[in-house]
Design an enzyme around this catalytic site. Sequence first.
Site, mmCIF file in Angstrom:
data_model
loop_
_atom_site.group_PDB
_atom_site.id
_atom_site.type_symbol
_atom_site.label_atom_id
_atom_site.label_comp_id
_atom_site.label_asym_id
_atom_site.label_seq_id
_atom_site.Cartn_x
_atom_site.Cartn_y
_atom_site.Cartn_z
ATOM 1 N N GLU A 176 88.750 -23.860 86.305
ATOM 2 C CA GLU A 176 88.176 -24.647 87.409
ATOM 3 C C GLU A 176 87.494 -25.907 86.880
ATOM 4 O O GLU A 176 86.278 -26.039 86.984
ATOM 5 C CB GLU A 176 87.107 -23.824 88.124
ATOM 6 C CG GLU A 176 87.582 -22.530 88.671
ATOM 7 C CD GLU A 176 86.433 -21.615 89.099
ATOM 8 O OE1 GLU A 176 86.680 -20.707 89.884
ATOM 9 O OE2 GLU A 176 85.291 -21.812 88.642
ATOM 10 N N PRO A 177 88.247 -26.838 86.310
ATOM 11 C CA PRO A 177 87.599 -28.034 85.777
ATOM 12 C C PRO A 177 87.153 -28.985 86.877
ATOM 13 O O PRO A 177 87.859 -29.186 87.869
ATOM 14 C CB PRO A 177 88.711 -28.686 84.942
ATOM 15 C CG PRO A 177 89.987 -28.192 85.565
ATOM 16 C CD PRO A 177 89.701 -26.838 86.145
ATOM 17 N N GLY A 178 85.968 -29.541 86.718
ATOM 18 C CA GLY A 178 85.496 -30.550 87.678
ATOM 19 C C GLY A 178 85.283 -31.857 86.942
ATOM 20 O O GLY A 178 86.069 -32.797 87.033
ATOM 21 N N ARG A 179 84.204 -31.866 86.129
ATOM 22 C CA ARG A 179 83.823 -33.072 85.393
ATOM 23 C C ARG A 179 84.989 -33.668 84.588
ATOM 24 O O ARG A 179 85.184 -34.889 84.575
ATOM 25 C CB ARG A 179 82.692 -32.710 84.431
ATOM 26 C CG ARG A 179 82.024 -33.887 83.768
ATOM 27 C CD ARG A 179 81.086 -33.413 82.663
ATOM 28 N NE ARG A 179 80.175 -32.384 83.076
ATOM 29 C CZ ARG A 179 78.953 -32.598 83.578
ATOM 30 N NH1 ARG A 179 78.512 -33.822 83.699
ATOM 31 N NH2 ARG A 179 78.192 -31.590 83.921
ATOM 32 N N TYR A 233 68.872 -34.781 83.907
ATOM 33 C CA TYR A 233 69.338 -34.099 82.685
ATOM 34 C C TYR A 233 69.184 -34.964 81.438
ATOM 35 O O TYR A 233 69.808 -34.672 80.420
ATOM 36 C CB TYR A 233 70.828 -33.746 82.792
ATOM 37 C CG TYR A 233 71.287 -33.169 84.094
ATOM 38 C CD1 TYR A 233 70.863 -31.915 84.507
ATOM 39 C CD2 TYR A 233 72.177 -33.876 84.911
ATOM 40 C CE1 TYR A 233 71.315 -31.380 85.706
ATOM 41 C CE2 TYR A 233 72.624 -33.342 86.099
ATOM 42 C CZ TYR A 233 72.192 -32.097 86.500
ATOM 43 O OH TYR A 233 72.636 -31.571 87.663
ATOM 44 N N CYS A 282 61.602 -46.404 94.007
ATOM 45 C CA CYS A 282 60.165 -46.394 93.732
ATOM 46 C C CYS A 282 59.774 -45.176 92.908
ATOM 47 O O CYS A 282 59.087 -44.263 93.391
ATOM 48 C CB CYS A 282 59.388 -46.399 95.040
ATOM 49 S SG CYS A 282 59.609 -47.937 95.882
ATOM 50 N N GLY A 303 83.774 -26.467 82.887
ATOM 51 C CA GLY A 303 82.743 -26.757 81.897
ATOM 52 C C GLY A 303 83.152 -27.632 80.745
ATOM 53 O O GLY A 303 82.334 -27.916 79.873
ATOM 54 N N TYR A 324 79.613 -35.800 89.449
ATOM 55 C CA TYR A 324 78.224 -35.482 89.796
ATOM 56 C C TYR A 324 77.363 -36.743 89.942
ATOM 57 O O TYR A 324 76.189 -36.749 89.562
ATOM 58 C CB TYR A 324 77.620 -34.505 88.765
ATOM 59 C CG TYR A 324 78.445 -33.252 88.608
ATOM 60 C CD1 TYR A 324 78.496 -32.305 89.620
ATOM 61 C CD2 TYR A 324 79.207 -33.018 87.452
ATOM 62 C CE1 TYR A 324 79.273 -31.158 89.489
ATOM 63 C CE2 TYR A 324 79.983 -31.868 87.322
ATOM 64 C CZ TYR A 324 80.006 -30.945 88.343
ATOM 65 O OH TYR A 324 80.778 -29.814 88.224
HETATM 66 C C1 PLP Z 1 81.823 -21.728 89.252
HETATM 67 C C2 PLP Z 1 82.026 -23.083 88.720
HETATM 68 N N1 PLP Z 1 83.293 -23.474 88.431
HETATM 69 C C3 PLP Z 1 83.537 -24.709 87.969
HETATM 70 C C4 PLP Z 1 82.532 -25.627 87.749
HETATM 71 C C5 PLP Z 1 82.899 -26.967 87.238
HETATM 72 O O1 PLP Z 1 82.311 -27.284 86.041
HETATM 73 P P1 PLP Z 1 82.665 -28.626 85.308
HETATM 74 O O2 PLP Z 1 82.486 -29.738 86.256
HETATM 75 O O3 PLP Z 1 81.724 -28.669 84.186
HETATM 76 O O4 PLP Z 1 84.085 -28.506 84.839
HETATM 77 C C6 PLP Z 1 81.210 -25.266 88.029
HETATM 78 C C7 PLP Z 1 80.093 -26.190 87.754
HETATM 79 O O5 PLP Z 1 79.468 -26.099 86.691
HETATM 80 C C8 PLP Z 1 80.954 -23.965 88.531
HETATM 81 O O6 PLP Z 1 79.723 -23.596 88.838
HETATM 82 N N1 LYS Z 2 75.349 -31.560 88.376
HETATM 83 C C1 LYS Z 2 75.539 -31.197 87.010
HETATM 84 C C2 LYS Z 2 76.660 -30.236 86.848
HETATM 85 C C3 LYS Z 2 76.481 -29.025 87.680
HETATM 86 C C4 LYS Z 2 77.612 -28.119 87.534
HETATM 87 C C5 LYS Z 2 77.695 -27.216 88.714
HETATM 88 N N2 LYS Z 2 77.746 -25.818 88.390
HETATM 89 C C6 LYS Z 2 75.733 -32.432 86.165
HETATM 90 O O1 LYS Z 2 75.663 -33.501 86.634
HETATM 91 O O2 LYS Z 2 75.940 -32.375 84.989
#
Ligand code: PLP
Ligand code: LYS
EC number: 4.1.1.20
Length: 433
Positions: free
Chosen positions: A291-294, A335, A362, A249, A391
């Site tokens: 668990e970082p993604g973004r 969003y 479109c 997050g 994303y």
């Molecule tokens: C369970 C869980 N872990 C990790 C993430 C990764 O979040 P972010 O990409 O904001 O770091 C998400 C997506 O929000 C999630 O649902």
């Molecule tokens: N898809 C979303 C984030 C979702 C995170 C998943 N739990 C975005 O673009 O910001």
Amino acid sequence: MKFMGNNITTNQDGHLTIGGVDTLQIAKEFGTPTIVYDVSKIKEQINAFKTGFETQGVKYHVSYASKAFSSLAMYKLISEMNIGSDVVSGGELYAALKGGLNPKEIEFHGNNKSRQELEMAIDNGVGYIIIDNFYEIELLGEILDEKQANVDVLLRLAPGIHAETHDYISTGQEKSKFGFDIKSGQADMALKQVLDNNRFNLIGIHAHIGSQIFATDGFVQEANKLMDVLNEWQQKYDFSAKVVNLGGGFGIRYTDDDNPLAIQEFIKIIVDALKSKSKEYGYDLPEIWVEPGRSIVGEAGTTLYTIGSRKDVKGVGSFVAVDGGMGDNIRPALYQAKYDAYLAKDPTAKPQQNASIVGKYCESGDILIKDYDLPMTKPGDVLAMPSTGAYGYVMASNYNRNPKPAVVFVEDGKARLVVKRETYDDMLKNEIL
Ligand SMILES: Cc1ncc(COP(=O)(O)O)c(C=O)c1O
Ligand SMILES: N[C@@H](CCCC[NH3+])C(=O)O
């Protein structure tokens, strides 16, 4: 001067470069739209998480949330960087394994994992399953009995915390579809069921409050809440956790208006909160998992588009159209996400017009950047939108039968294609006449 994305620089011709490669060259070689990842930036972010925890002297585990961006090359990179990855579907699990990730380093998430997905996880020796709901306790229990297997699990809790972010990406509130609610007693009931079944090896608890979060309060509240629960469970049920998983997050910078904290600072604040609770309760500090993604891939990605048509309506506004749009980046439409954009041939050029940068789909809502100040543009110009690494590609669609873009990794002055651009035939491959 507008935000130009870290690691984005110009060369002697004044062209925008990524990872030492001229973006005009990338556009020429691979076409547009193309999403370009600066691999060194991804590595830098992963290392920031590692250093952050190491500086705090605590046991930790970083698991990349691969829903943010997955590809075989990405999973390979994650494995080379010696961190884990989480997956949320059979498809992500399949790709992670194909990309060479050690199954023991995989966490399996999801609020509605199917029998087939859970069986696949067990058959492939996935390291951890994050149990989300009562149905899953039952289903996974059955599968483990059938296979005479055991597995490490964590319980996903809904901590009742509302993170300051867009409602669609807030996940920790009570009214969330994810996890066991704490307040109503669901979490306690889940704990008892899991402890009663010796097929499960419960190693800890998990929560995730949402995505693109800047404020630290939510994380501190989450850390406090999870430690409160653990303390209560130790007293009531004699359960001691090895792991506390705080999810992901961490917010990133899309435009000048975004001011994310450095990863190390986020980590320090979280660790301090956990340490202080562990001291207060005399509870051994569990391993801290995130668990970082973004924050791993978001700022490392830049989308290159080519400008085509334009429309000017006197006194009303202008539209500059690119060869992609909501099909490769749904975030502005979904969003109201904000981005910046630069001309690849001269990213420092001064704004001379105000126009909405729109896509080719479109839909009137197919607007990438609304009412934006940008330099004069002409058809054929390459436009770069930074911070599109998370994303974007993974949420891409074939709407209007537009093929998904190509993905290129750039490192040490070299660009390599890691995902081919889809072809019209690719889009027909499952169709039967
Ligand atoms: C369970 C869980 N872990 C990790 C993430 C990764 O979040 P972010 O990409 O904001 O770091 C998400 C997506 O929000 C999630 O649902
Ligand atoms: N898809 C979303 C984030 C979702 C995170 C998943 N739990 C975005 O673009 O910001």
